[in-house]
Design a protein around this motif. Structure first.
Motif, PDB file in Angstrom:
ATOM      1  N   SER A 129      24.090  55.622  61.622  1.00 34.14           N
ATOM      2  CA  SER A 129      24.736  54.358  61.936  1.00 34.14           C
ATOM      3  C   SER A 129      24.574  53.399  60.774  1.00 34.14           C
ATOM      4  O   SER A 129      23.591  53.407  60.071  1.00 34.14           O
ATOM      5  N   ASN A 130      25.576  52.549  60.583  1.00 35.59           N
ATOM      6  CA  ASN A 130      25.494  51.605  59.476  1.00 35.59           C
ATOM      7  C   ASN A 130      24.698  50.353  59.815  1.00 35.59           C
ATOM      8  O   ASN A 130      24.585  49.463  58.993  1.00 35.59           O
ATOM      9  N   GLY A 131      24.136  50.258  60.976  1.00 37.24           N
ATOM     10  CA  GLY A 131      23.237  49.172  61.322  1.00 37.24           C
ATOM     11  C   GLY A 131      23.928  47.921  61.822  1.00 37.24           C
ATOM     12  O   GLY A 131      23.289  47.056  62.377  1.00 37.24           O
ATOM     13  N   SER A 132      25.238  47.776  61.626  1.00 37.37           N
ATOM     14  CA  SER A 132      25.887  46.552  62.046  1.00 37.37           C
ATOM     15  C   SER A 132      26.832  46.760  63.215  1.00 37.37           C
ATOM     16  O   SER A 132      27.252  45.808  63.827  1.00 37.37           O
ATOM     17  N   ASP A 133      27.179  47.997  63.516  1.00 39.19           N
ATOM     18  CA  ASP A 133      28.042  48.279  64.654  1.00 39.19           C
ATOM     19  C   ASP A 133      27.882  49.735  65.048  1.00 39.19           C
ATOM     20  O   ASP A 133      26.948  50.377  64.641  1.00 39.19           O
ATOM     21  N   ASN A 134      28.811  50.253  65.817  1.00 40.14           N
ATOM     22  CA  ASN A 134      28.695  51.614  66.301  1.00 40.14           C
ATOM     23  C   ASN A 134      29.395  52.641  65.436  1.00 40.14           C
ATOM     24  O   ASN A 134      29.421  53.811  65.775  1.00 40.14           O
ATOM     25  N   SER A 135      30.009  52.240  64.333  1.00 40.70           N
ATOM     26  CA  SER A 135      30.706  53.220  63.497  1.00 40.70           C
ATOM     27  C   SER A 135      29.691  54.025  62.690  1.00 40.70           C
ATOM     28  O   SER A 135      28.575  53.585  62.452  1.00 40.70           O
ATOM     29  N   THR A 136      30.084  55.212  62.305  1.00 40.75           N
ATOM     30  CA  THR A 136      29.186  56.074  61.552  1.00 40.75           C
ATOM     31  C   THR A 136      29.883  56.624  60.320  1.00 40.75           C
ATOM     32  O   THR A 136      31.105  56.680  60.257  1.00 40.75           O
ATOM     33  N   TYR A 171      27.172  50.006  55.105  1.00 40.08           N
ATOM     34  CA  TYR A 171      27.308  48.599  54.755  1.00 40.08           C
ATOM     35  C   TYR A 171      25.989  47.921  55.089  1.00 40.08           C
ATOM     36  O   TYR A 171      25.456  48.086  56.185  1.00 40.08           O
ATOM     37  N   ASP A 172      25.454  47.164  54.137  1.00 37.02           N
ATOM     38  CA  ASP A 172      24.203  46.443  54.352  1.00 37.02           C
ATOM     39  C   ASP A 172      24.536  44.982  54.637  1.00 37.02           C
ATOM     40  O   ASP A 172      24.915  44.241  53.724  1.00 37.02           O
ATOM     41  N   PRO A 173      24.403  44.526  55.892  1.00 40.62           N
ATOM     42  CA  PRO A 173      24.764  43.150  56.216  1.00 40.62           C
ATOM     43  C   PRO A 173      23.855  42.115  55.552  1.00 40.62           C
ATOM     44  O   PRO A 173      24.270  40.991  55.312  1.00 40.62           O
ATOM     45  N   ALA A 174      22.624  42.481  55.233  1.00 45.65           N
ATOM     46  CA  ALA A 174      21.701  41.531  54.599  1.00 45.65           C
ATOM     47  C   ALA A 174      22.158  41.170  53.187  1.00 45.65           C
ATOM     48  O   ALA A 174      22.084  40.018  52.783  1.00 45.65           O
ATOM     49  N   THR A 175      22.631  42.163  52.438  1.00 47.10           N
ATOM     50  CA  THR A 175      23.068  41.909  51.056  1.00 47.10           C
ATOM     51  C   THR A 175      24.573  41.808  50.921  1.00 47.10           C
ATOM     52  O   THR A 175      25.072  41.468  49.863  1.00 47.10           O
ATOM     53  N   LYS A 176      25.307  42.145  52.000  1.00 46.86           N
ATOM     54  CA  LYS A 176      26.773  42.179  51.998  1.00 46.86           C
ATOM     55  C   LYS A 176      27.300  43.131  50.927  1.00 46.86           C
ATOM     56  O   LYS A 176      28.252  42.825  50.216  1.00 46.86           O
ATOM     57  N   LYS A 219      15.767  59.986  44.118  1.00 48.34           N
ATOM     58  CA  LYS A 219      16.649  59.228  44.998  1.00 48.34           C
ATOM     59  C   LYS A 219      17.184  58.026  44.219  1.00 48.34           C
ATOM     60  O   LYS A 219      16.509  57.482  43.359  1.00 48.34           O
ATOM     61  N   ALA A 220      18.404  57.636  44.548  1.00 47.57           N
ATOM     62  CA  ALA A 220      19.013  56.464  43.920  1.00 47.57           C
ATOM     63  C   ALA A 220      19.918  55.785  44.939  1.00 47.57           C
ATOM     64  O   ALA A 220      20.315  56.380  45.941  1.00 47.57           O
ATOM     65  N   GLU A 221      20.235  54.538  44.663  1.00 45.63           N
ATOM     66  CA  GLU A 221      21.093  53.756  45.534  1.00 45.63           C
ATOM     67  C   GLU A 221      22.188  53.140  44.687  1.00 45.63           C
ATOM     68  O   GLU A 221      21.908  52.466  43.700  1.00 45.63           O
ATOM     69  N   LEU A 222      23.429  53.383  45.059  1.00 46.04           N
ATOM     70  CA  LEU A 222      24.578  52.809  44.375  1.00 46.04           C
ATOM     71  C   LEU A 222      25.150  51.728  45.280  1.00 46.04           C
ATOM     72  O   LEU A 222      25.408  51.986  46.465  1.00 46.04           O
ATOM     73  N   THR A 223      25.329  50.533  44.751  1.00 42.81           N
ATOM     74  CA  THR A 223      25.822  49.429  45.559  1.00 42.81           C
ATOM     75  C   THR A 223      26.982  48.737  44.866  1.00 42.81           C
ATOM     76  O   THR A 223      27.083  48.722  43.644  1.00 42.81           O
ATOM     77  N   THR A 224      27.845  48.164  45.676  1.00 42.90           N
ATOM     78  CA  THR A 224      28.930  47.331  45.181  1.00 42.90           C
ATOM     79  C   THR A 224      29.174  46.230  46.201  1.00 42.90           C
ATOM     80  O   THR A 224      29.024  46.462  47.411  1.00 42.90           O
ATOM     81  N   PRO A 225      29.501  45.021  45.752  1.00 50.28           N
ATOM     82  CA  PRO A 225      29.732  43.923  46.695  1.00 50.28           C
ATOM     83  C   PRO A 225      30.900  44.221  47.638  1.00 50.28           C
ATOM     84  O   PRO A 225      31.926  44.753  47.222  1.00 50.28           O
ATOM     85  N   GLY A 271      34.709  41.121  57.193  1.00 57.38           N
ATOM     86  CA  GLY A 271      34.217  41.698  58.444  1.00 57.38           C
ATOM     87  C   GLY A 271      32.832  42.291  58.290  1.00 57.38           C
ATOM     88  O   GLY A 271      31.979  41.800  57.537  1.00 57.38           O
ATOM     89  N   ASP A 272      32.628  43.400  59.006  1.00 58.29           N
ATOM     90  CA  ASP A 272      31.318  44.048  59.029  1.00 58.29           C
ATOM     91  C   ASP A 272      31.262  45.328  58.191  1.00 58.29           C
ATOM     92  O   ASP A 272      30.311  46.080  58.283  1.00 58.29           O
ATOM     93  N   GLY A 273      32.284  45.595  57.391  1.00 58.68           N
ATOM     94  CA  GLY A 273      32.286  46.764  56.515  1.00 58.68           C
ATOM     95  C   GLY A 273      32.639  48.063  57.195  1.00 58.68           C
ATOM     96  O   GLY A 273      32.645  49.113  56.558  1.00 58.68           O
TER      97      GLY A 273
END
Length: 162
Positions: free
Chosen positions: A42-49, A80-85, A135-141, A146-148
Motif C-alpha cells: 500500500s502507498n500509505g495514503s489510500d487503498n491503491s497498490t 507516493y510519500d505524502p510527508a515529502t510529496k 538499497k537505494a531510493e529514487l524520488t521525484t516531486p 491529489g494523493d498520487g
C-alpha cells in the motif's frame, strides 16, 4: 572509409541489436499486470497498490553492460510519500559480478489515463561491491494536487554500471 560503408555497418549493427535484444527477460516494467514475481504494498495514503518485482530494463536480453546493469536492479516498491510529496521508487541493486561497480539508474513513473504525465527520477553513484547488494531510493516531486494514486507503475528506463 566511404559513407556507404559506414551506413551499411550502422544498419547491420542496428539489425543485430534488434534481433538479439528481442530474446531473454520478460521486460522492464513493474505494474499490476506484470508477469514477473511481485509483492504488493500500500502507498500509505489510500487503498491503491503498486507492485514491485524484478526489472529487466527497457531492453530485454542482450549482453551489453547496460543490459546487465538493468537486470541487476529489482524494484521493491513504488509509492507516493505524502510527508515529502514525492513519488518514490525503492530498489535493490545486486552485483553478482566479480568486480565492484557504481550504478546509475533512471526510473519512470506512469499511470493509467491520459492526464497522467510521466515523471522521471535518477539516482547516480550507487556503489555495490562484488557479490553484494545495495538499497537505494529514487524520488521525484509529485506534480499533482491529489494523493498520487494515479501513478500506478514504475519502470527502469536506463541503468548503467561502471
Amino acid at each position: 572509409m566511404k559513407m556507404r560503408h559506414v551506413r551499411a555497418i550502422a544498419v547491420f549493427g542496428i539489425a543485430v541489436v534488434a534481433l538479439t535484444g528481442a530474446r531473454g527477460s520478460n521486460g522492464g516494467s513493474c505494474d499490476n499486470n506484470s508477469s514477473s514475481s511481485s509483492s504488493s504494498s500500500s502507498n500509505g495514503s489510500d487503498n491503491s497498490t503498486t507492485s514491485g518485482g524484478t526489472s529487466g530494463g527497457s531492453v530485454p536480453g542482450g549482453s551489453s553492460s547496460a543490459d546487465k546493469a538493468a537486470r541487476d536492479v529489482v524494484i521493491d516498491e513504488c509509492t507516493y510519500d505524502p510527508a515529502t510529496k514525492n513519488l518514490v521508487a525503492r530498489i535493490t541493486v545486486k552485483n553478482d559480478d566479480s568486480t565492484d561497480y557504481d550504478y546509475n539508474v533512471t526510473m519512470k513513473f506512469t499511470g493509467a489515463g491520459s492526464d497522467v504525465l510521466p515523471m522521471t527520477a535518477i539516482e547516480t553513484g550507487i556503489a555495490v561491491a562484488s557479490g553484494a547488494s545495495a538499497k537505494a531510493e529514487l524520488t521525484t516531486p509529485y506534480a499533482g494536487t491529489g494523493d498520487g494514486s494515479e501513478y500506478t507503475k514504475c519502470e527502469v528506463t536506463r541503468a548503467s554500471r561502471f
